[in-house]
Structure formats: C-alpha cells, structure tokens
Design an enzyme around this catalytic site. Sequence first.
Site, PDB file in Angstrom:
ATOM      1  CB  CYS A  30     -35.025  -1.820 -35.219  1.00  0.00           C
ATOM      2  SG  CYS A  30     -35.257   0.022 -35.546  1.00  0.00           S
ATOM      3  CG  HIS A 603     -37.813  -0.682 -39.091  1.00  0.00           C
ATOM      4  ND1 HIS A 603     -37.770  -0.963 -37.807  1.00  0.00           N
ATOM      5  CD2 HIS A 603     -38.040  -1.835 -39.924  1.00  0.00           C
ATOM      6  CE1 HIS A 603     -38.074  -2.219 -37.572  1.00  0.00           C
ATOM      7  NE2 HIS A 603     -37.750  -2.868 -38.956  1.00  0.00           N
TER       8      HIS A 603
END
Length: 787
Positions: A30, A603
């Site tokens: 990510c 994230h």
Amino acid sequence: MPRPTCVVSPQPSLSTKRGTTGLKNIGNTCFINSVLQVLANTTPLKQYFLSSQFKQDLNPDNPLGSGGKLALQFAQLNDILWAGDRLCYTPSDLKRLVAQKASQFNGFAQHDAQEFLSFLLDGLHEDLNRVKIKKYVEEANLDHLPDVEAARITWERYKARNDSFIVDEFQGQYRSQLLCLVCNKVSVTFDPYMYISVPIPKPKCQVSVIVFPWNGEKSPYKVTVSLPKGSGVKVLCEELFNVTDVRRPRSFEILQSKDGKCVVLDNKWKTHSYFHDDKSPIYAFEVETESSAGEEVISVYCIQRVLESRKSCFYCKKAPGEMPAYKRCTVCHVANYCNKECQAGDWPDHKKECKNLTPKVIGQPMIVSLPKSKLTYQRLDEVIESYARYSVNFFRMPPAEHHHAAGDHNLLTDSKKSKEYLFCLNPINENGSGRVNGKISRTLHCTGPIDIANHSFLAVDWKLNKEKLRISDKPLEYVEVEGEDKGNGVLTDSDTGLERCLYEFTKPEVLSKDESWYCPTCKTHREANKQMTLWSLPDTLIIQLKRFSFGGSIYRNKIDDFISFPLTGLDMNRFYAGPKLPQIPLYDLYGVVNHHGSLLGGHYTAYARCLDQYDSSVTEIGWRCMNDSRVTYIDNDSEVMNKDAYLLFYKRRKITPVQFIDKKLLSSITSESQQPSNQIESLLEEKCLKEETTSEKSGSVEMQEFNVDCKDINVDCKDINVDCKDINAVNLVASSKELPTQIKTECGVEGVATYSQSVGSKNVSIDLGFDDSSVELLDYTDIDALD
C-alpha cells in the site's frame, strides 16, 4: 442424446473513467500504491511521460540508474492509469525493478512511503539525467561571496552533474547557516532538496522560572515561558535566551529544591513530569562557561542549612559551660559530643538514625560558577552571601560593650570588618548526606587554596549563635517580569498547523555538544546556532509531516495529532529567504498520502486530484480517494484534510498569458494534440498573437508606446493584497488591433492588456489574471496617446 444447453447473455464490458484505475495490493504494498497514484496525478510529470518527451532524456548508460528500465516502467504505468479501460492494475514489474536497486524493498514487509518516494524520484532522475558524463567538481569555499552569488555558483555546480526533469520540477535549494557561539563566525552553505521534512509542534504549557543573574549581581526575576510538553532543559534554556537579556557564550544551569534537597535538572527532565508530578519551583542561574571565561569554570550546587547550638552532649549530657566547644558528627552535622570518647560511646545508637538526621534547611538553593583561577574561599563567601540575602535574613550581633548604641547590624556591612566566616562549607551528596562517594567528607578549610572540582554539591552551614549571629528564613525576593518571546515574529493566530510546522523547521536551533560544529576560526569543535531556510522553491513542493520518531534503528513512536493545511493558496513567502520573486509563491494542494493506524498495523491510502495543465488554480479531475485497487470520488473536499495526512503534494500557482486565452481555443488545440506541453504553448502563441508589422524606415518592429494617467484608482486583490493609488505612467505595449499583451505596472502588478477601438472611444483593459472572485478590470477610456 444431446446435452442440455442454456442461453447465457454476454457479460457487459467493464469500463472506467480516466483517473479511476486502482493498483492491486500484492502484500503490504500500500505504501507503493499510494505514492504511485499521487505521482501519476502530478500534471507536469504525467504530461512529460504521456507525451513520450521523456524518451529524449533517457540515459541508459548511467551506472547510478537502472539503464532506463525504471523510467520506461513508470511511463507504462502512467499509460495504463490514464487509459481509462481498467479497474485495477498490478504494479509487480515496477516493484521488482525497485527491489533490484534497493534490497530493502525485497519481500512483502511494510515500509515508509516517504522512503520509497525518495528512492523512486532519485531513480527516475538518474534514468533521465541529461548529463551523460559526470565530471568531477571540486569543492570550493564560498563564504566570502554574497548569498546570491554563492547560491548561483552552488546550483550551477550541482546542475553540472544533475540535470533532469525531476530536478527541474521537484528540487529547490536550502540555505543553511551556522553561527559559532564563541567567535561569531558565520558559515553559509547551499544544498539541494527534493522534499521538506517538517516537525510537528507539540502542545505547549506554561512554565514559571525564577532567574538569578550571574553571581547574585542583580535581583532575581520571574519569567513565564511556553514550552512544548515533554521538552527538556535544552529547550527551556533556548526559551530563556529569548525572554531574558542573557547572551551567549554564558549559559543557564537549572535546578529545583525539593524536600530540602538540591535537584539538578538535565535533559532527562521533562516538562510533563513537572506539571503532573512535581510542583517544586524551577530556578535558572546564569553561569560562566569556558568560552566566556577563557579558562576552566568550576560550578557547584549549594543548599543553605542552620547548625543550631546544642545544650548538652549527645552522650554524657554535660552542659556547654562544663566542656570545651562541641564537635559535630561529620555525617549528619546534628549530633555533637564532648570528645571522641563520647562519640565512640554513642555510635552504636547514633548510627541507626545518623542517615536520617540533617540540619534544618533554610532559604533557596544556589549555583556558584567561578573561573578556576579565581576559586578561593573568600570569593566563594562573597558570591554565596550575594545569593543568600534574597532568601535569608541574617544579622551579626555587635560586641556587648557597643550593644546599647549599635543595635543590630546587617551581616553584609559588618562582616567586611571581620575575618571570621559565619558559615562553613561541607561537601555533601545529592541527597544532602555528608558521605560523598562512600567516604565521610570534611569541612573545607577557609585558608589557602581550595579544591572543589570533585565536589558537585556543597552545604552552606550557617553557625547559628544567638549571641553572635541571628538567622531567619524568608520568602524569596524577586521581581515579576513579563516574558516576551523575541524569536517568533512570523506566526499569527490565523495560521494553520502546517504553517506552524514550517515555522518550527525554519527557526534557529542550537546544536548540542554531540552535534558540535568545527569552527574554522576557533580551530576546534564549538556549539553553534543553526538555521535552515528556503532559498529557492520548486514548482512541485513535497512536504513530509514528521509523524514518526526513532529509537535506534526502528520506529519508536507515532504522532497522531491533527495538522490543518490549506487546500489552496499556501503562502510560502514568509518561509522564503531567496531573491525577490516576481509574484507571491502560492501553492495549491493536489495530493496527500495518509498513514492510518499504528506503527505495527498501519495502512497507506492517498487523495489526489489532477490540476489543469496551463492553469494550476483549475481542477481538471476532482478529488478521489485511492485505497489500493479501489478509487472513488469524494463528496466533500474537506475530507482531504484529515489527522492521518503524512505526505503533502503542492503545485506552484503560475500566472502566464496562456491563462487569458479563450478556453474553447485551448480545448480545441489540446483535445487532438499529443505534443509536449512546451510545443502546445508555442502553438497557442502562434494562433493567438497577431503578427507584428515591421517598419520600412527603421527595419524594426513597430510598437506603439503610450502612457496612461490613472487618478485615484484602487486595485484591491485578495490573493495578492495590492492596494495601489495614483498609478502613473503605466507603460503598455499594444498594436492597433485587439491583442493580449503581458504588462507590468511600476508598483509591480502584472497582467494582460488588450486594446479595442469603438466609435467615440478608445479602450485599454488590464486583467490582473487571478480567480474570478478576485479579478479587478481597470478600464481606461479616451486615451489620446493611442492616436
């Protein structure tokens, strides 16, 4: 027998809009996806790769690059993301290329997005470096040159080895200044930067400090300073320099008095512990340093105590009149005995309570600092008396025969007539005990040289005797002074969190002893004042919010504070230190990389919009949220400003004549043209600007120059904050037909002039060229100069 069949209607083909193609997460990637999405929405970079202009700059022979593979792979990624025919794409080939040059990106571990961004841009730069052969450039001392000249030479030397589109678009120049705190030598260097890492200001708290001028020369005074919570003594001392008249190379020593003990504060002390756990007063003493004294300086911490006279021996209980002067226990200084026999007889009982017995503590603690050559008992006595008079009342009784006439005399005047010292100095440890380094200390002799270099703490033990000396405690006398921070004249109450971060980045700081700088004048390492400023600003500005702090080689902590930042119109002028710019450097946000969650389970996502190629204040494709393979438009632009923002991408706002050209003409040219942006701009100029006539007599271009006399005309534009009156002699250049022409007034306002003629009037319009909300049109009629 025929098999059963069924009719299945065909699946509708999947389609997507341009700019909404996602990137698949192939295992903790990510951080890669979020960076790639924002770079793909960087309009100049997008056009550079989509137009294939980058192929002219490919440098496959550069040993520092990837042979051009990374640039080609990034170009392919851009083509796919902007083709508009995929919902998702897997960037595994690009990840593999990056891992070949940077082994830390092998595997599927989570990494820092900023670290990947820095490597990717550096890799693209090397693949696109226009310098085929990097020649050696020798370092040169430019301290004797003016800043403008030194910066220009430094940048030219850098561009001689590093010249690429990445440098042109993303890189600026720092100005770094070091000031020696001893000899005031100033050293200035200029360095390139790709992004700015700004600290996040911590919440502040108010701390009251009582400052003692050097060696008690003046009265103490109380100031209040604002400190970031959790900051240490170094930060406190820096703030004290801002609100007091103390100047380097002198310094401050900080201590507290707690439960009769002298607590010295160092950088392990934190302001949050003071506010929640400790309400003891904080004292700051101005002290000499080796630099200010020119020799070694001895500093010692002192507390004041009273040695009360006892009525009898602790062991035999004999009264004072029956025996010579009592001798005190050298550990507690409380128990007194007739002789050694009495002390030996009492020791089995006394040793149980000796550690818990201490003389009564009075007054305030103090720090005495003296050059080693001036360290005598007499000088110590003078300095201690100077400090003590603000927290202790002490009077020496006159001789009995003069008592009826003299009354009480203050010690400060009477003690000068006598060589008898009214206190003794006993080395102690930090807990107030007479045992120092495990050994019983001895009272310092008042004659001859003294050596206290090995003693950090001393007890000033007043010899209380009602017939000779009277001692009484009193509240500390000090003057209230309103602290005023002299170092912050930049920020206002309306500033955003990002602007406060930028201020923290550009404000001066003092390097610690571990970071000391080698001064070429002093020929040794010195503490120095360091300040970083922005000498030049790139077209694309990347700002990293330093949310992660380090402990060793791993992340230790994440700062989750919400930092506000402007979506449009970030004014970098206040943080810019270079030559005067033709217009205020305003930046518009177009991308944000976010880090959600904790350090271990975080994230990354991104927000991005695509700005117009020619007018950066116009959005071509609106804000989208990019969460790996999912890309969605957001309903409210305010969602972009969130507490997880980590990397901010800003585009510099430019005002060019292209902005004033008819948008229909602009779209008709760009919709079919796949040419590079510089070729498109040339085409626009050819289509919009009329050919100029040439004079047969002079053989030069015939231009009409005229003056416009404007009376009491106000120009008030929000974005540029210009307020001009009586703008005289505005020089315009225009042909006899309607023609957009770039102009600049004497007061610095830029715009485009057009000329038109109708029956009975001649009109010149000046468009300042900002947003519709802030544009002012100035119409001048009946201008005879146009005839």
